[in-house]
Design a protein around this motif. Structure first.
Motif, PDB file in Angstrom:
ATOM      1  N   ASP A  33       0.845  -1.186   0.000  1.00 16.29           N
ATOM      2  CA  ASP A  33       0.000   0.000   0.000  1.00 16.29           C
ATOM      3  C   ASP A  33       0.890   1.249   0.000  1.00 16.29           C
ATOM      4  O   ASP A  33       2.120   1.148  -0.122  1.00 16.29           O
ATOM      5  CB  ASP A  33      -0.985  -0.031   1.169  1.00 16.29           C
ATOM      6  CG  ASP A  33      -0.334   0.144   2.542  1.00 16.29           C
ATOM      7  OD1 ASP A  33       0.883   0.409   2.617  1.00 16.29           O
ATOM      8  OD2 ASP A  33      -1.058   0.020   3.551  1.00 16.29           O
ATOM      9  N   THR A  34       0.308   2.429   0.140  1.00 17.03           N
ATOM     10  CA  THR A  34       1.082   3.664   0.031  1.00 17.03           C
ATOM     11  C   THR A  34       2.060   3.842   1.184  1.00 17.03           C
ATOM     12  O   THR A  34       2.960   4.690   1.103  1.00 17.03           O
ATOM     13  CB  THR A  34       0.156   4.894  -0.018  1.00 17.03           C
ATOM     14  OG1 THR A  34      -0.605   4.967   1.204  1.00 17.03           O
ATOM     15  CG2 THR A  34      -0.792   4.813  -1.207  1.00 17.03           C
ATOM     16  N   SER A 337      -5.216  -3.329  -6.934  1.00 16.60           N
ATOM     17  CA  SER A 337      -5.395  -1.908  -7.197  1.00 16.60           C
ATOM     18  C   SER A 337      -5.899  -1.180  -5.957  1.00 16.60           C
ATOM     19  O   SER A 337      -5.402  -0.102  -5.604  1.00 16.60           O
ATOM     20  CB  SER A 337      -6.378  -1.716  -8.359  1.00 16.60           C
ATOM     21  OG  SER A 337      -6.637  -0.345  -8.591  1.00 16.60           O
ATOM     22  N   SER A 340      -3.095  -1.088  -3.255  1.00 13.63           N
ATOM     23  CA  SER A 340      -1.970  -0.205  -3.592  1.00 13.63           C
ATOM     24  C   SER A 340      -2.279   1.255  -3.287  1.00 13.63           C
ATOM     25  O   SER A 340      -1.356   2.063  -3.111  1.00 13.63           O
ATOM     26  CB  SER A 340      -1.606  -0.358  -5.071  1.00 13.63           C
ATOM     27  OG  SER A 340      -2.631   0.162  -5.904  1.00 13.63           O
ATOM     28  N   LYS A 341      -3.570   1.610  -3.190  1.00 14.28           N
ATOM     29  CA  LYS A 341      -3.956   2.988  -2.896  1.00 14.28           C
ATOM     30  C   LYS A 341      -4.270   3.190  -1.404  1.00 14.28           C
ATOM     31  O   LYS A 341      -4.584   4.309  -0.983  1.00 14.28           O
ATOM     32  CB  LYS A 341      -5.184   3.372  -3.738  1.00 14.28           C
ATOM     33  CG  LYS A 341      -4.942   3.331  -5.243  1.00 14.28           C
ATOM     34  CD  LYS A 341      -6.228   3.662  -5.992  1.00 14.28           C
ATOM     35  CE  LYS A 341      -6.013   3.653  -7.503  1.00 14.28           C
ATOM     36  NZ  LYS A 341      -5.681   2.313  -8.022  1.00 14.28           N
ATOM     37  N   ASP A 343      -4.208   3.995   2.411  1.00 11.91           N
ATOM     38  CA  ASP A 343      -3.426   4.905   3.263  1.00 11.91           C
ATOM     39  C   ASP A 343      -4.021   4.957   4.675  1.00 11.91           C
ATOM     40  O   ASP A 343      -3.749   5.882   5.427  1.00 11.91           O
ATOM     41  CB  ASP A 343      -3.397   6.306   2.651  1.00 11.91           C
ATOM     42  CG  ASP A 343      -2.496   7.257   3.427  1.00 11.91           C
ATOM     43  OD1 ASP A 343      -1.396   6.829   3.842  1.00 11.91           O
ATOM     44  OD2 ASP A 343      -2.907   8.409   3.650  1.00 11.91           O
TER      45      ASP A 343
END
Length: 371
Positions: A33-34, A337, A340-341, A343
């Motif tokens: 993730d971020t 997806s 990965s975003k 936060d």
């Protein structure tokens, strides 16, 4: 007094639509993730129903006979759960925890466990399969759960005094029956048995030593959980939080303790062992000692919404993907997806959010996505 409000399923079963990248990739377990966190732990809620009305989770005045529980066809089927779990395993998930509500209320739950126990990681390893329960019908189900492949079990128990426990579960359920469920788990020789106690100031903090004494030397790992602001229905108040450090100090004064290393990266509980060698305890300190930094957990709600945090406002609708003909590869890429975003770090910023509570938005209920 903080006003309790009627909770809503935030997305009402229609979460955010996950995006499928135009260029599909093979599933991989290194997707971060971020904040550089990997996906390793999946918690799956199998029912939004419970036979307890614990004041910190499903208060009776909110979750009453008029509460709109999910219809059966809204729930993910065992086959859908297993398909999703298999895809998550291909992305690096090593541990699955079944939750609720009360998961043992889901009919034939042992069938689902048998299906999940057959899943293998890309390295050919079985998943670490565990379940959290209030223990009320554990004696009845425990042999079937073990035979189906359940490896570990966690039982929620908030005190040993009957009056205290009955007040907290709010359905007049006796401590003795939960203790009998724990005994049944011991008789069936699970790899690990844990007991979780939510400590709420003014309700059960005086039970800390009694609980430590009861499980010390039994092989059962007792864990103390700070009362958390999960959902919108429990009237959470910071003044009712007993900090984990206070719990440790209380026990240490009677039974000396020392800290020990975590079992693995991302473990939520800080571990302590008794100096006399009679076992260990743990503390889960989401309120006072945030552990967002290495959180590797995702959650699937009872109706197939993917949540990236216990304190999330929104979920991602994977049930629609499952039921609209999407391939495993497309679903895997959608999960990658979304992750990965990610936060999420609510516990680290809780204070500032509480100051702006009116604009922070409602959080999903714990009974809907599990603890």
């Amino acid at each position: 007094m903080v006003e309790k409000v009627i909770p809503i399923r935030i997305d009402e079963g229609k979460g955010l639509t996950p995006s499928i990248p135009p260029q599909l990739q093979s599933p991989n377990s290194s997707n971060q993730d971020t904040r550089g966190r990997l996906l390793r732990d999946l918690r799956i809620s199998v029912t939004d129903r419970c036979n307890f009305r614990c004041t910190y989770c499903m208060p009776k005045e909110v979750f009453n006979q008029d509460y709109p529980y999910l219809a059966h066809d809204e729930l993910l089927s065992f086959e859908e759960i297993t398909r999703l779990a298999t895809i998550f395993a291909s992305l690096g998930v090593e541990k699955i925890r079944l939750t609720g509500g009360e998961p043992l209320l889901r009919k034939n739950i042992e069938v689902l466990i048998d299906m999940l126990a057959k899943i293998r990681t890309p390295q050919g390893e079985a998943l670490d399969l565990t379940l959290t329960t209030n223990g009320s019908i554990l004696r009845k189900k425990v042999a079937a759960l073990k035979a189906a492949g359940l490896k570990r079990v966690t039982v929620s128990l908030d005190g040993l005094d009957d009056a205290v426990f009955k007040k907290m579960n709010d359905v007049d359920f006796p401590v003795a029956d939960v203790l009998d469920g724990i005994a049944a788990a011991q008789e069936n020789r699970f790899e690990s048995i844990k007991v979780n106690m939510v400590v709420k100031k003014g309700s059960n903090e005086h039970e800390i030593i009694a609980m430590a004494k009861r499980f010390k030397g039994t092989g059962v790992v007792l864990r103390f959980i700070e009362y958390m602001d999960v959902g919108s229905s429990n009237g959470w108040n910071m003044a009712e939080v007993v900090p984990s450090q206070e719990v440790i100090s209380t026990i240490h004064a009677v039974y000396p303790l020392e800290p020990i290393s975590p079992n693995y990266s991302g473990e939520v509980a800080k571990r302590w062992r008794y100096l006399d060698g009679s076992g260990e305890i743990g503390v889960i300190s989401s309120v006072t000692q945030a552990f967002c930094g290495d959180c590797s957990r995702a959650r699937i709600s009872t109706d197939g919404q993917l949540y990236l945090c216990l304190f999330a406002n929104d979920g991602f609708d994977f049930k629609s993907m499952l039921r609209s003909g999407k391939s495993d590869l497309e679903i895997a890429n959608a999960i990658m997806s979304v992750w990965s975003k990610r936060d999420d770090h609510y516990s680290e910023i809780r204070g500032s959010l509480l100051e702006s509570a009116p604009s922070a938005g409602p959080k999903v209920e714990m009974s809907y996505i599990g603890g």
